[in-house]
Design an enzyme around this catalytic site. Structure first.
Site, short mmCIF file in Angstrom:
data_model
loop_
_atom_site.label_atom_id
_atom_site.label_comp_id
_atom_site.label_asym_id
_atom_site.label_seq_id
_atom_site.Cartn_x
_atom_site.Cartn_y
_atom_site.Cartn_z
N CYS A 119 0.81 -1.17 0.09
CA CYS A 119 -0.13 -0.15 -0.08
C CYS A 119 0.99 1.26 0.02
O CYS A 119 2.25 1.10 0.20
CB CYS A 119 -1.07 -0.18 1.16
SG CYS A 119 -1.70 -1.57 1.55
N ARG A 133 1.22 1.89 -6.03
CA ARG A 133 1.58 0.87 -4.98
C ARG A 133 0.49 -0.04 -4.60
O ARG A 133 0.57 -0.85 -3.86
CB ARG A 133 2.19 1.58 -3.68
CG ARG A 133 3.61 2.24 -4.03
CD ARG A 133 4.03 2.92 -2.77
NE ARG A 133 4.32 1.80 -1.61
CZ ARG A 133 5.11 1.48 -1.41
NH1 ARG A 133 6.39 1.77 -2.36
NH2 ARG A 133 5.58 0.38 -0.44
N TRP A 139 -3.90 -1.90 -1.33
CA TRP A 139 -3.76 -2.95 -2.09
C TRP A 139 -4.27 -4.07 -1.09
O TRP A 139 -3.20 -4.44 -0.27
CB TRP A 139 -2.26 -3.11 -2.86
CG TRP A 139 -2.40 -4.39 -3.98
CD1 TRP A 139 -2.75 -4.18 -5.17
CD2 TRP A 139 -1.83 -5.58 -3.70
NE1 TRP A 139 -2.43 -5.46 -5.73
CE2 TRP A 139 -1.91 -6.23 -4.90
CE3 TRP A 139 -1.73 -6.30 -2.28
CZ2 TRP A 139 -1.46 -7.56 -4.75
CZ3 TRP A 139 -1.15 -7.54 -2.45
CH2 TRP A 139 -1.09 -8.30 -3.85
N ASN A 188 0.85 0.20 6.20
CA ASN A 188 1.24 -0.65 5.04
C ASN A 188 2.04 -1.73 5.66
O ASN A 188 2.98 -1.80 6.54
CB ASN A 188 2.11 0.09 4.31
CG ASN A 188 3.02 -0.94 3.06
OD1 ASN A 188 2.18 -1.84 2.63
ND2 ASN A 188 3.95 -0.28 2.73
N GLY A 189 1.85 -3.13 5.04
CA GLY A 189 2.45 -4.30 5.77
C GLY A 189 1.33 -5.41 6.02
O GLY A 189 0.08 -5.37 5.79
N GLU A 200 11.89 -12.59 -19.66
CA GLU A 200 11.39 -11.05 -19.41
C GLU A 200 10.61 -10.67 -20.37
O GLU A 200 9.30 -9.81 -19.95
CB GLU A 200 12.76 -10.30 -19.51
CG GLU A 200 12.57 -8.75 -18.97
CD GLU A 200 11.69 -8.44 -17.79
OE1 GLU A 200 11.40 -9.32 -17.04
OE2 GLU A 200 11.29 -7.13 -17.67
N LYS A 212 6.64 -9.05 -19.25
CA LYS A 212 6.27 -7.94 -19.65
C LYS A 212 4.81 -7.96 -20.12
O LYS A 212 3.96 -7.09 -19.95
CB LYS A 212 7.47 -7.18 -20.40
CG LYS A 212 7.73 -5.63 -20.33
CD LYS A 212 8.44 -5.44 -19.18
CE LYS A 212 8.26 -5.90 -17.72
NZ LYS A 212 9.24 -6.09 -16.91
N GLU A 243 1.88 -8.99 -18.06
CA GLU A 243 1.83 -7.97 -16.94
C GLU A 243 0.84 -6.92 -17.34
O GLU A 243 -0.23 -6.37 -16.73
CB GLU A 243 2.81 -7.30 -16.54
CG GLU A 243 3.83 -7.70 -15.22
CD GLU A 243 4.96 -6.73 -15.02
OE1 GLU A 243 4.99 -6.22 -13.73
OE2 GLU A 243 5.84 -6.62 -15.88
N HIS A 302 9.99 -30.90 -26.84
CA HIS A 302 9.78 -31.89 -25.72
C HIS A 302 8.37 -31.78 -24.95
O HIS A 302 8.27 -31.90 -23.96
CB HIS A 302 10.84 -31.71 -24.60
CG HIS A 302 12.11 -32.13 -24.99
ND1 HIS A 302 12.77 -33.18 -25.16
CD2 HIS A 302 13.14 -31.35 -25.58
CE1 HIS A 302 13.92 -33.48 -25.83
NE2 HIS A 302 14.33 -32.25 -25.91
N LYS A 348 3.72 -1.67 -7.65
CA LYS A 348 5.02 -1.74 -7.84
C LYS A 348 6.01 -2.34 -6.93
O LYS A 348 7.00 -2.84 -7.26
CB LYS A 348 5.20 -0.18 -8.05
CG LYS A 348 6.59 0.07 -8.28
CD LYS A 348 7.04 -0.11 -9.74
CE LYS A 348 8.37 0.37 -10.16
NZ LYS A 348 8.74 -0.57 -11.36
O1 M6R Z 1 11.44 -3.89 -6.58
P1 M6R Z 1 11.84 -5.29 -7.04
O2 M6R Z 1 13.08 -5.17 -7.91
O3 M6R Z 1 12.20 -6.10 -5.87
O4 M6R Z 1 10.61 -5.76 -7.81
C1 M6R Z 1 10.74 -7.14 -8.15
C2 M6R Z 1 9.43 -7.36 -8.85
O5 M6R Z 1 8.22 -7.27 -8.14
C3 M6R Z 1 9.36 -6.97 -10.09
O6 M6R Z 1 10.48 -6.83 -10.88
C4 M6R Z 1 8.09 -7.02 -11.02
O7 M6R Z 1 8.15 -8.48 -11.54
C5 M6R Z 1 7.64 -6.14 -12.12
N1 M6R Z 1 6.54 -5.72 -11.81
C6 M6R Z 1 8.01 -6.74 -13.39
O8 M6R Z 1 7.70 -5.62 -14.29
#
Ligand code: M6R
Length: 612
Positions: free
Chosen positions: A2, A27, A74, A100-101, A487, A491, A494, A510, A607
């Site tokens: 959050c 966040r 969140w 937050n937490g 990656e 992306k 996401e 396979h 994020k």
């Molecule tokens: O802040 P961080 O690099 O530790 O975050 C790790 C992942 O949560 C972050 O890379 C996530 O996979 C991204 N949304 C990818 O785009």
């Protein structure tokens, strides 16, 4: 997960709080709320949905209070709803809290408080906090200036889990208390005012001077002061740190979305991250590390631990470290690593990568490695973030604030930093010197080559328009290109919500090839000259089965059988992910735009994942 904002000063708090929440929305964005101290007592306004719903609430403009706390949520405990939104108050409405937490023992605390007559109106773990503070507050017969602080401290002693908390009390209209444990929180110092936030960019337009908090440090804020206390309430002294980021870099700079802006910032992010670590003819230097051959030689294994995109950058790091330094290197997902009893010991060097520096699983894995006697290095983009304060050594990517949930410039900056780190280790160990100088030259040329790659944007947009309605997209590659396939696939899923998978191209037959049928889109990356012919054979197999193919390559190959080819500049395979990921970042971006989605704030994602 959050976002938290706070203000105490001489201006009306509510516009400042809402402005901060809007910047923190990445966040979490399923509900938002603010609480201020008004002449009539504590006011709480909150609603389900985005911050703009809060902004439009009747009466929000009538708030006059100059002290307030705010939250964008969140959901973890309890569905997104008005009742579950923060701030939460105690039964007597004396305190208001944002958190937050996760409070892991909230059931136990809730039972204890219920047995003592407290009632609960939400399903959240947070609601125990104001009530617990109230419980201790009423038990304390000493009505001095520190009564509020003592109550907060006693309540925090009972909390298990992670928390960043802001709390106000109607009996102390000129104070706010904040505390954190395993959750981010910074304090920005202004003239006769203090700002609080989960991260720096949200309040960077108000101040550049920040106090960074360690776990279990309590802060009593007033308009012109910040008093710090340790976990036993012993006063401690703290200096501010000045943050050099400019506000413009935390804004969109005319781009439609942060993600696009951040993709285009990559030449500079790489330039800044390379910084003055080396020149073509000089050895790499890391002032923060200053390792010797004796020190480095005692490690028989390197672990690279991270989550999501940062873990994918770690795979490029493994490739460079193993090839250049001949040290066995393992890459692990933090959430798995921490629970698999890894064979880490004092001969292990553990590298943790986290853009935010606040990812709960990565921090927990770091703590575990320290307990096992390993030496730890944090790689983060945020100076003073939690991970950098836990690690033995910290080095930084200098990508600037990354706001879009989908990581782009942080990834490429992490890759370049890891390759430079591998060169640094190899130089200390006296290995591969001829290969290293040509690699350094390649690294120095990267910013220009990224600019060239970005010029391919409209071609990629054209292809994206052709496939944005697809249900499944596959990504293939071999060696270093497989790490980019992973990656690229992350992306895409996401931000476009298209199902996608990535495979090592050689694995296709396979099993996964059973999924290939007429019209399915397959993206392949072919940059390693040693492997390109092998990958072409695999792609031929999917072409034969009717797949639509997008190929990203820097090799001079016969492309007649492919539907769409993006030629990127040639570079060393060690750093090729930095160029080959860019078309894939743009591919995901344009597909998401074409589908009319919110690129910067994809559904269900935050994020910074500060809970496990
Ligand atoms: O802040 P961080 O690099 O530790 O975050 C790790 C992942 O949560 C972050 O890379 C996530 O996979 C991204 N949304 C990818 O785009």
């Amino acid at each position: 997960m959050c976002g938290i904002v706070g203000y105490i000063g001489t201006q009306k708090a509510s516009p400042i709080l809402i402005n901060g929440l809007m910047r923190l929305e990445y966040r979490g964005y399923d509900s938002a709320g603010i609480s201020t101290i008004e002449k009539t007592g504590i006011s709480i306004m909150k609603d389900k949905g985005r911050v703009k719903n809060l902004y439009n609430l009747d009466g929000i403009n009538n708030l006059e209070g100059t002290i307030g706390i705010a939250h964008t949520r969140w959901a973890t405990h309890g569905k997104p709803s008005k009742e579950n939104s923060h701030p939460h108050t105690d039964n007597s409405k004396t305190f208001s809290v944002v958190h937050n937490g996760i409070i892991e023992n909230y059931n136990e605390l809730r039972k204890f408080l219920s047995d003592n007559g407290y009632k609960f109106y939400s399903q959240t773990d947070t609601e125990v906090i104001p009530n617990l503070v109230h419980y201790y507050y009423t038990k304390d017969s000493n009505n001095d200036d520190l009564k509020f602080l003592r109550a907060v401290k006693n309540a925090c002693n009972d909390l298990k889990g992670s928390f960043a908390i802001e709390i106000i009390c109607k009996d102390y209209p000129d104070n706010m208390i904040v505390v954190r444990k395993d959750s981010p929180l910074v304090i920005g110092k202004g003239e006769n005012e203090n700002y609080i936030s989960s991260d720096i960019p949200a309040i960077l337009s108000f101040t550049r001077n920040f106090y960074l908090l360690n776990d279990f440090e309590f802060v009593v804020l007033s308009r012109n002061d910040a008093k710090f206390y340790d976990k036993n309430l012993k006063p401690i002294h703290k200096e501010t740190q000045t943050i050099e980021w400019n506000t413009a870099s935390a804004e969109k700079d005319g781009y439609d979305d942060y993600m696009l802006k951040e993709i285009y910032e990559q030449p500079n992010a790489i330039r800044e991250t390379i910084g003055a670590k080396f020149s073509e003819n000089s050895k790499c230097e890391f002032d923060e590390l200053n390792f010797t051959k004796d020190f480095l030689s005692k490690f028989n294994k390197i672990y690279i631990i991270a989550c999501g995109t940062a873990m994918h950058a770690g795979l490029a790091g493994k490739n460079a470290i193993e090839k250049l330094c001949k040290i066995n290197t393992e890459v692990d997902i933090a959430s798995e690593f921490r629970y698999r009893d890894p064979l880490v010991d004092d001969k292990s060097l553990c590298i943790f990568i986290s853009q935010s520096g606040e990812t709960a699983d990565t921090i927990a894995a770091l703590k575990l490695c320290k307990e096992k006697g390993a030496k730890t290095i944090a790689i983060s983009n945020v100076i003073g973030s939690s991970i950098t304060r836990e690690a033995d050594y910290s080095i930084y990517t200098h990508a600037g604030p990354e706001i879009a949930v989908a990581s782009t410039k942080a990834y490429t900056s992490q890759v370049v930093l890891l390759v430079i780190l591998a060169i640094y280790f190899a130089e200390i160990l006296g290995l591969n010197s001829s290969e290293l100088s040509s690699l350094k030259k390649e690294i120095l040329e990267l910013p220009k080559k990224i600019e060239k790659t970005l010029e391919l944007s409209s071609d990629i947009k054209d292809f994206s328009k052709k496939v944005y309605q697809e249900k499944d997209i596959f990504f293939l590659g071999r060696g270093i290109d497989e790490t980019v396939a992973k990656e690229g696939s992350l992306k895409l899923k996401e931000i476009s919500y298209i199902h996608s998978e990535s495979y090592a191209a050689g694995e296709l037959k396979h099993g996964p090839i059973a999924l290939i049928e007429n019209g399915v889109t397959v993206v392949s990356i072919m940059t390693d000259p040693k492997l390109v012919e092998k990958t072409i054979s695999n792609i031929q197999e999917v072409v034969t089965r009717g797949a639509k193919t997008l190929v990203i390559t820097n090799q001079n190959i016969d492309t007649s059988m492919f539907d769409f080819v993006i030629h990127i500049p040639e570079t060393s395979p060690f750093v090729s992910p930095i160029l080959s990921i860019i078309p894939l970042q743009l591919f995901s971006y344009y597909i998401s735009k074409e589908k009319g989605l919110d690129v910067d704030k994809p559904r269900n994602l935050a994020k910074s994942v500060t809970v496990e």
